[in-house]
Write a protein that holds these residues in place. Structure first.
Motif, short mmCIF file in Angstrom:
data_model
loop_
_atom_site.label_atom_id
_atom_site.label_comp_id
_atom_site.label_asym_id
_atom_site.label_seq_id
_atom_site.Cartn_x
_atom_site.Cartn_y
_atom_site.Cartn_z
N VAL A 25 -7.51 0.62 -11.33
CA VAL A 25 -7.90 -0.54 -12.13
C VAL A 25 -9.33 -0.96 -11.77
O VAL A 25 -10.14 -1.27 -12.65
CB VAL A 25 -6.92 -1.72 -11.90
N LYS A 26 -9.64 -0.94 -10.47
CA LYS A 26 -10.98 -1.33 -10.05
C LYS A 26 -12.03 -0.35 -10.56
O LYS A 26 -13.15 -0.74 -10.91
CB LYS A 26 -11.04 -1.42 -8.53
N GLN A 27 -11.67 0.93 -10.60
CA GLN A 27 -12.60 1.92 -11.14
C GLN A 27 -12.89 1.65 -12.61
O GLN A 27 -14.05 1.68 -13.05
CB GLN A 27 -12.02 3.33 -10.97
N ASN A 28 -11.84 1.36 -13.37
CA ASN A 28 -12.04 1.00 -14.78
C ASN A 28 -12.85 -0.28 -14.91
O ASN A 28 -13.70 -0.41 -15.81
CB ASN A 28 -10.68 0.83 -15.48
N PHE A 29 -12.57 -1.21 -13.99
CA PHE A 29 -13.30 -2.49 -14.02
C PHE A 29 -14.78 -2.27 -13.79
O PHE A 29 -15.62 -2.81 -14.52
CB PHE A 29 -12.73 -3.43 -12.96
N TRP A 30 -15.14 -1.48 -12.78
CA TRP A 30 -16.55 -1.28 -12.46
C TRP A 30 -17.27 -0.48 -13.53
O TRP A 30 -18.47 -0.68 -13.76
CB TRP A 30 -16.70 -0.61 -11.09
N GLN A 31 -16.54 0.40 -14.19
CA GLN A 31 -17.16 1.11 -15.31
C GLN A 31 -17.52 0.13 -16.43
O GLN A 31 -18.62 0.17 -16.98
CB GLN A 31 -16.21 2.19 -15.84
N ASP A 56 -4.03 0.24 -2.22
CA ASP A 56 -3.31 -0.92 -2.76
C ASP A 56 -2.55 -0.54 -4.04
O ASP A 56 -3.08 0.19 -4.90
CB ASP A 56 -4.29 -2.04 -3.07
N LYS A 57 -1.33 -1.05 -4.14
CA LYS A 57 -0.50 -0.76 -5.30
C LYS A 57 0.26 -2.01 -5.70
O LYS A 57 0.68 -2.80 -4.85
CB LYS A 57 0.48 0.37 -4.97
N GLN A 82 0.84 -1.19 0.00
CA GLN A 82 0.00 0.00 0.00
C GLN A 82 0.88 1.25 0.00
O GLN A 82 1.91 1.30 0.69
CB GLN A 82 -0.92 0.01 1.22
N TRP A 83 0.43 2.25 -0.79
CA TRP A 83 1.18 3.50 -0.90
C TRP A 83 0.21 4.61 -1.26
O TRP A 83 -0.78 4.38 -1.98
CB TRP A 83 2.25 3.37 -1.99
N SER A 84 0.45 5.80 -0.75
CA SER A 84 -0.44 6.93 -1.03
C SER A 84 -0.19 7.50 -2.41
O SER A 84 0.95 7.52 -2.90
CB SER A 84 -0.27 8.01 0.03
N LYS A 85 -1.25 7.99 -3.02
CA LYS A 85 -1.12 8.64 -4.33
C LYS A 85 -0.49 10.02 -4.18
O LYS A 85 -0.54 10.60 -3.10
CB LYS A 85 -2.51 8.78 -4.97
N VAL A 93 -4.21 0.01 -7.54
CA VAL A 93 -5.26 -0.97 -7.84
C VAL A 93 -6.63 -0.33 -7.89
O VAL A 93 -7.50 -0.76 -8.64
CB VAL A 93 -5.22 -2.11 -6.80
N ASP A 94 -6.87 0.74 -7.11
CA ASP A 94 -8.19 1.35 -7.12
C ASP A 94 -8.50 1.97 -8.49
O ASP A 94 -9.66 2.02 -8.91
CB ASP A 94 -8.32 2.40 -6.02
#
Length: 293
Positions: free
Chosen positions: A182-188, A158-159, A147-150, A179-180
């Motif tokens: 990627v998850k955003q693209n996934f949910w779209q 998560d990274k 985990q790392w901050s943007k 990863v968030d």
């Protein structure tokens, strides 16, 4: 099959609709799972290729050092300056740490430069820089999860990063994806797929319902008509609709033929009974006359 025969046809058709819905949901689940894995793999492969590109940049400055065009300090400084300015996918970056591990250059958190990182861990307890060193020592390059901050944010997410060692200078060049994102693209994508599938399943269920109704209703009418005939109170003048080429139309046609033959037999029996009654009356009259004489 015997178990299914215990159910009414409309219940079996409802079961068929349920199977279609559950099968569609299962297909969606598997498809979305494959989609998510594919997106993660695609991003990981993209990150690996970008690290390979950055690695080639470092190699070019190392070549200048070997050729004597630059000193090691100059070559390393130029390489770090070049890596520091590189960005992709809206802000993702490259960093360099060494094998101690110590941060050599971090473009978004320069306060880490020169600091020992062996005891640095993320919120879930992952010693990420130790893991990077271990991966490089074992395989020369690889993937590390942590985990790392943007950039510009304090909350770690998560990274997944790809790191590769540069033995000539004792460096580890790395970059990663959040990863968030990627998850955003996934949910779209999943929303679009889910909406399309919902419309498709609704259409399939509607068609199955209409077809099922076209089967169950005529059978129910035929069954009721047969029940009336079997009870002895049925109207033998009624006919069932026999238009169509399906089995129900054929069954109705055979039923109409059966009822017509039965009606003809009943009518014949009635005529014969009337004739017998007339003959009996005539015989009785003759017998009565003979008894008078």
């Amino acid at each position: 099959m015997n178990i299914l025969r215990r159910l009414k046809i409309r219940h079996r058709l409802s079961l068929l609709i349920l199977v279609v819905v559950l099968g569609s949901l299962a297909t969606i689940g598997v498809t979305l799972s494959v989609l998510e894995s594919g997106l993660m793999n695609e991003k990981s492969q993209q990150t690996r290729k970008l690290v390979e590109t950055a690695f080639s940049l470092v190699e070019s400055y190392h070549a200048d050092e070997k050729a004597g065009r630059l000193t090691r300090e100059q070559a390393q400084g130029a390489a770090l300056e070049a890596l520091k300015t590189l960005r992709y996918d809206g802000g993702n970056y490259f960093w360099v740490n060494d094998m101690h591990p110590r941060m050599v250059m971090h473009p978004t958190k320069p306060k880490l430069d020169g600091k020992e990182l062996g005891d640095f861990k993320d919120p879930v307890g992952t010693y990420l820089f130790r893991d990077m060193v271990n991966v490089v020592k074992a395989d020369g390059a690889g993937v590390v999860n942590y985990q790392w901050s943007k950039p510009g944010q304090d909350e770690p997410v998560d990274k997944v990063s790809y790191v590769k060692g540069f033995p000539a200078w004792g460096w580890i060049v790395g970059s990663g994806i959040y990863v968030d994102d990627v998850k955003q693209n996934f949910w779209q994508t999943a929303s679009t797929v889910g909406l399309f599938t919902l419309l498709l399943v609704t259409a399939v269920v509607a068609v199955v319902f209409i077809i099922g109704r076209s089967i169950a209703q005529p059978i129910a009418v035929t069954s009721e008509a047969m029940r009336e005939v079997a009870s002895g109170d049925g109207d033998l003048t009624q006919e069932l609709p026999s238009e169509g080429n399906d089995e129900v139309a054929a069954l109705n046609g055979h039923f109409n033929q059966f009822v017509a033959k039965t009606r003809h037999i009943v009518e014949s029996v009635g005529e014969s009974t009337a004739q017998l009654a007339t003959a009996a009356e005539q015989l009785s009259a003759i017998t009565h006359e003979n008894s008078k004489s």
